[in-house]
Design a protein around this motif. Structure first.
Motif, PDB file in Angstrom:
ATOM      1  N   LYS A 139       0.825  -1.201   0.000  1.00 48.29           N
ATOM      2  CA  LYS A 139       0.000   0.000   0.000  1.00 48.29           C
ATOM      3  C   LYS A 139       0.867   1.262   0.000  1.00 48.29           C
ATOM      4  O   LYS A 139       0.541   2.256  -0.661  1.00 48.29           O
ATOM      5  N   ALA A 140       1.979   1.226   0.726  1.00 49.92           N
ATOM      6  CA  ALA A 140       2.872   2.389   0.755  1.00 49.92           C
ATOM      7  C   ALA A 140       3.504   2.613  -0.610  1.00 49.92           C
ATOM      8  O   ALA A 140       3.669   3.760  -1.060  1.00 49.92           O
ATOM      9  N   ARG A 141       3.850   1.529  -1.290  1.00 52.74           N
ATOM     10  CA  ARG A 141       4.398   1.664  -2.643  1.00 52.74           C
ATOM     11  C   ARG A 141       3.358   2.249  -3.589  1.00 52.74           C
ATOM     12  O   ARG A 141       3.680   3.057  -4.466  1.00 52.74           O
ATOM     13  N   TRP A 142       2.104   1.848  -3.405  1.00 52.80           N
ATOM     14  CA  TRP A 142       1.030   2.404  -4.237  1.00 52.80           C
ATOM     15  C   TRP A 142       0.847   3.895  -3.970  1.00 52.80           C
ATOM     16  O   TRP A 142       0.741   4.699  -4.908  1.00 52.80           O
ATOM     17  N   HIS A 143       0.838   4.284  -2.694  1.00 50.67           N
ATOM     18  CA  HIS A 143       0.697   5.701  -2.374  1.00 50.67           C
ATOM     19  C   HIS A 143       1.893   6.501  -2.905  1.00 50.67           C
ATOM     20  O   HIS A 143       1.731   7.642  -3.360  1.00 50.67           O
TER      21      HIS A 143
END
Length: 491
Positions: free
Chosen positions: A151-155
């Motif tokens: 999720k952090a990579r997506w954000h």
């Protein structure tokens, strides 16, 4: 008197909420059952902070964000150092559109929890709010703890896209295929039981390029298909079924099968197993790594027969300029409220002499155009068979060939951020996009006046921090006066 085994019931409620068994493994997920059990426990443990916390989290998942705010606010007052409650309260505030309080709550949670989910959630709070640098900072903080945090990579991808750091952004954008995006993308495989390898954007062979996101994104990312064809690879395209005929015509060198299937069953017997697969949203990673790599040119080809039919329909309206209108976009999860209004708001435009054409795809459009006629005496022509998502005659999903042909016959499109923008851009039709003050990355930042994907699309923005559409619509009105004046001089 019967004793209530509160802890056992509470544990069971959490299992129904999370879809996980206490000892690991799957458990049936049932929010109704979870709520029933939590209420039973609460009836005998009034004011229990843990029960209120789980109940608040349940309502947050249900989308009852206001109720979740009330419950979780009470929990944080009872237990001020309850980090998980602060985190969920922040997410609930985001659900009611109170980003400021939501961000403050997430920051409070970070004081008590050392977990990458917390800075990741803080990053998400800043996405699409004109705060990409802050979003990037929080995403990097999450990735320091867990470099593979999906999720952090997506954000981080979203923040980098907003900042137009294309090369880095597309690499992180791949996190959507691992579950980072809001909507999970179905995994495609054409070699079961072995996994079909991913394409590298240059190898020869047969490559399946499959759809994955919303209709507008499929059209937008399809601008990269000509680049893929230049590699010499043999392409099989799997867009949304509603785009099949349009893609067949626009990319005749490829085999096109509009399908949501994940195993190629429509074509694999005829064409055989492919050498590679590639998601449509992955193509920019290969071909759009700098601002200079966006050609911005038209690439969609409307049906000749339907185009001619709509041409005749337009001629029947007289010699007035033909202007397409769309005023609502997205759904609640994709910020419908930020990019939608009633067409009565467009009243300043209707002082001009033009043929107004509805491009609005939802069924409320019929009521909306009637409202405009009843209250303003202005007719917006609305043809459901061309524009609505469902064919009114058959009840089945509407092929988008009619919409493409209709838009190709317009002089100008004025629309909020929705699929009509991508059709106009892909067809090369002049388009003015009414853009919210906090748009998604697709519509750029405050400095940009054009979409990099389409030369024909001009962005007309709300002022920063403003949600009122009046100034932007007034700007459109002023532009429209000049546009029509120049058109009249050329006639």
């Amino acid at each position: 008197m019967k004793l209530i085994p509160a802890q056992d019931i509470f544990t069971e409620a959490k299992q129904y909420l999370e879809g996980k068994a206490a000892e690991g493994g799957d458990h049936p997920k049932d929010l109704d059952k979870a709520e029933e059990l939590l209420n039973e426990v609460l009836n005998h443990n009034v004011g229990n902070d843990m029960v209120l916390y789980v109940l608040g989290s349940l309502h947050m998942e249900r989308g009852n964000s206001g109720l979740a705010v009330q419950l979780l606010s009470q929990v944080t007052q009872m237990v001020p150092k309850f980090g998980e409650a602060w985190n969920n309260l922040g997410l609930a505030y985001r659900g009611v559109g109170d980003w400021k309080r939501g961000t403050a709550c997430i920051k409070e949670a970070a004081k008590y929890i050392n977990h990458p989910d917390i800075p990741c959630n803080a990053a998400g709070m800043h996405i699409n709010r004109g705060m990409a640098e802050k979003a990037l900072k929080w995403a990097d903080k999450a990735l320091e703890t867990d470099p593979q945090h999906v999720k952090a990579r997506w954000h981080k991808a979203m923040a980098l896209l907003e900042l137009r750091r294309w090369g880095e952004a597309w690499d992180y954008h791949e996190a959507r295929l691992e579950g980072g995006a809001q909507e999970r993308i179905a995994e495609r495989n054409y070699h079961a039981p072995d996994m079909t390898p991913w394409w590298d954007g240059k190898s020869k062979g047969t490559v399946v390029i499959h759809g994955e996101q919303g209709m507008g994104d499929e059209i937008m990312f399809a601008s990269c298909i000509p680049d893929a064809l230049e590699t010499g690879a043999k392409l099989i395209l799997e867009p949304s079924p509603r785009l099949e005929s349009l893609f067949k015509r626009s990319f005749p060198e490829a085999k096109v099968y509009g399908t949501d299937d994940t195993d190629g069953n429509r074509w694999i017997e005829e064409l055989g197993k492919p050498d590679f697969k590639c998601a449509l949203g992955t193509l920019p990673k290969f071909y759009r790594r700098s601002a200079e790599s966006f050609p911005g040119k038209p690439y969609l080809v409307p049906d000749k027969g339907k185009r001619a039919w709509w041409g005749d329909k337009m001629k029947a309206l007289g010699r007035k300029p033909r202007i397409g209108l769309a005023w609502q976009g997205g759904v609640e999860a994709t910020r419908y409220d930020a990019r939608s209004f009633h067409p009565l708001n467009l009243a300043p435009l209707f002082q001009h002499d033009a043929a107004w054409i509805s491009l609005q795809y939802d069924q409320t459009a019929r009521e909306n155009v009637q409202d405009v006629r009843d209250k303003l005496g202005v007719r917006i022509h609305h043809w459901p068979k061309a524009v609505e998502a469902t064919d009114p005659d058959t009840g089945k999903p509407n092929d988008l060939d009619g919409l493409a042909a209709l838009i190709s016959q317009l002089d100008l499109v004025i629309s909020v951020c929705q699929t009509a923008i991508h059709f106009a851009g892909g067809l090369g039709v002049e388009c003015w996009c009414l853009t919210p003050s906090q748009p998604s990355w697709r519509y750029g930042n405050v400095e940009e006046t054009n979409m990099p994907w389409y030369d024909s699309v001009t962005l007309i923005r709300q002022e920063p921090g403003v949600t009122d559409w009046t100034p932007a619509i007034n700007e459109v009105n002023e532009r429209l006066g000049k546009y029509l004046g120049e058109r009249k001089e050329r006639a």
